[in-house]
Design an enzyme around this catalytic site. Structure first.
Site, PDB file in Angstrom:
ATOM      1  N   HIS A 276       0.853  -1.195   0.000  1.00 47.71           N
ATOM      2  CA  HIS A 276       0.000   0.000   0.000  1.00 47.71           C
ATOM      3  C   HIS A 276       0.882   1.235   0.000  1.00 47.71           C
ATOM      4  O   HIS A 276       1.930   1.243   0.641  1.00 47.71           O
ATOM      5  CB  HIS A 276      -0.911  -0.005   1.239  1.00 47.71           C
ATOM      6  CG  HIS A 276      -2.100   0.876   1.098  1.00 47.71           C
ATOM      7  ND1 HIS A 276      -2.037   2.219   1.348  1.00 47.71           N
ATOM      8  CD2 HIS A 276      -3.372   0.604   0.727  1.00 47.71           C
ATOM      9  CE1 HIS A 276      -3.231   2.744   1.130  1.00 47.71           C
ATOM     10  NE2 HIS A 276      -4.059   1.783   0.744  1.00 47.71           N
TER      11      HIS A 276
ATOM     12  N   ASP B  14      -7.961  -5.126  -0.136  1.00 47.74           N
ATOM     13  CA  ASP B  14      -8.427  -5.890  -1.291  1.00 47.74           C
ATOM     14  C   ASP B  14      -8.029  -7.358  -1.250  1.00 47.74           C
ATOM     15  O   ASP B  14      -8.584  -8.174  -1.975  1.00 47.74           O
ATOM     16  CB  ASP B  14      -7.864  -5.265  -2.581  1.00 47.74           C
ATOM     17  CG  ASP B  14      -8.550  -3.957  -2.897  1.00 47.74           C
ATOM     18  OD1 ASP B  14      -9.764  -3.863  -2.666  1.00 47.74           O
ATOM     19  OD2 ASP B  14      -7.873  -3.026  -3.359  1.00 47.74           O
TER      20      ASP B  14
END
Ligand SMILES: CC(C)(COP(=O)(O)OP(=O)(O)OC[C@H]1O[C@@H](n2cnc3c(N)ncnc32)[C@H](O)[C@@H]1OP(=O)(O)O)[C@@H](O)C(=O)NCCC(=O)NCCS
Length: 389
Positions: free
Chosen positions: A261, A317
């Protein structure tokens, strides 16, 4: 003259003040208006979290009941919207459908923003209440079904599953999807939220701002990683194949979807909660296949990256696609569902933008040709269209 800096993609640039979302990337913490995401996931609901984002404080019981009723009354689609869904091109993306419906709805509202600096989205709530109905109805029509009216006794998550399946989901499934919506409701100044604020800064309607934000979310660099995680799980197939698959991916310098991320340098706190939801659902169904496959990928990938001195952790996700799959939601609805869940965050940012507005107008560093003489048509070589396809 103020000093001007150049930051490609505005990376590291602070473009506004905001009191909505706090992300502590180093420690993997996330707060909506000061409330930890873990507490909201455990105790709140999507409609209550929406209220928090739009009104800045948690509601009293009476305020929540009134708000909930308004949200639920706003779910039904008018006939022209049903017709839009029915006639939408088969090859079109449901993200384009959502964008079109929200832009269309703008034309059905008397906009306060045309006369003052405030807008009426806290009252109309269309963008939040109608998006899940649009998506479930899209799927129903695709499968040859008819329009189904929403159930006013069901939460946003449970009602979406009810519309999708035509039958009431279990209380647990409804709660799990509602919590997934809470987890996606807001996440700071990302590309789609920034888009919403840029459009809002022109005093365009909040519908046009949200429609533009959906456009930004449609690109695969923003929404869509969870679909790709599920594609990867199909490719891997079984636990025994995890290590050879990972070796191939890493040797080819390909990214493992759902890992890493830009902001979180620890495990994304939403991934921790999402993993728990997946485990609950897997236990409930007596089917731990996807859960175990994902955990195996997480462990092997984590160990590999740690050895290289680059610790990389799962993002939200990584587990969400498996939760949606187990709830029977088709893969192409994952990103549109993300848009539906993010609409309260977009609206909160639009409202905040309008409170102390400054039209966004950054500059570009000019690297094009210097002023030059116009070339008459008969003297041009005409190479440009061959070079730029
Ligand atoms: C999100 C993402 C773009 C962040 O990238 P980033 O800011 O460059 O990440 P970092 O700087 O922490 O990366 C450190 C290193 O780990 C590698 N890395 C990061 N994520 C990786 C992944 N998913 N798979 C393999 N390697 C990865 C980077 O390539 C980098 O290696 P390098 O030092 O040799 O260049 C990236 O992690 C990614 O593409 N992830 C997969 C897509 C995804 O899940 N997106 C959804 C985000 S919510």
């Amino acid at each position: 003259v103020a000093e001007t800096t150049f930051a490609k993609g505005l990376e590291g640039v602070i473009a506004a003040e905001s009191g909505i979302c706090q992300i502590d990337g180093a420690n993997g913490r996330l707060y909506y208006r000061g409330y930890p995401i873990e507490d909201l996931a455990q105790h709140s609901t999507f409609d209550e979290t929406t209220y928090l984002l739009l009104y800045e404080e948690l509601p009293s019981r009476e305020e929540l009941e009134d708000f909930r009723q308004r949200m639920r009354e706003g779910r039904e689609l008018r006939l022209p919207v049903q017709d839009m869904i029915r006639h939408f091109p088969e090859a079109g993306s449901p993200m384009e459908l959502l964008q079109s419906v929200i832009a269309y709805l703008s034309s059905t509202v008397q906009h306060r923003i045309r006369h003052s600096a405030t807008c009426n989205c806290r009252r109309t709530l269309h963008q939040i209440a109608q998006m899940p109905t649009v998506l479930a109805t899209y799927q129903r029509f695709k499968e040859g079904g008819g329009y189904l009216e929403s159930r006013s006794d069901l939460s946003e998550g449970a009602n979406f599953l009810y519309l999708l399946r035509g039958e009431e989901p279990s209380a647990e499934e409804g709660r799990i999807l509602d919590t997934c919506l809470v987890l996606h409701a807001e996440h700071g100044f990302n590309a789609s939220t920034f888009t919403a604020r840029v459009v809002a800064s022109t005093f365009s309607t909040c519908y046009c701002s949200v429609s533009a934000a959906i456009g930004a979310l449609a690109g695969f660099l923003h929404g869509g990683a969870n679909e790709r995680v599920m594609d990867a799980m199909d490719e891997i197939g079984s636990k025994d194949n995890v290590d050879p698959w990972l070796d191939r991916k890493l040797a080819a310098h390909e990214k493992v979807m759902g890992m890493g991320h830009r902001v979180y340098k620890a495990k994304d706190p939403r991934a921790v909660i999402m993993e728990q939801l997946l485990l609950e659902l897997s236990e409930h169904r007596g089917d731990r296949r996807l859960y175990e496959l994902l955990k195996r990928v997480e462990e092997s990938f984590g160990a590999h990256m740690a050895k290289e001195g680059k610790p990389i952790y799962p993002n939200v996700d990584f587990f969400s696609g498996a939760v949606y799959t187990m709830l029977g939601i088709p893969r192409y609805l994952f990103t549109p569902l993300f848009a539906a869940a993010r609409s309260p965050g977009w609206l909160a940012h639009i409202l905040e933008q309008r409170k102390d507005n400054r039209l966004y107008r950054p500059k570009a560093l000019f690297v094009g040709p210097q002023p030059r003489a116009y070339v008459p048509l008969e003297e041009r070589a005409g190479m440009a269209s061959r070079a730029l396809v």
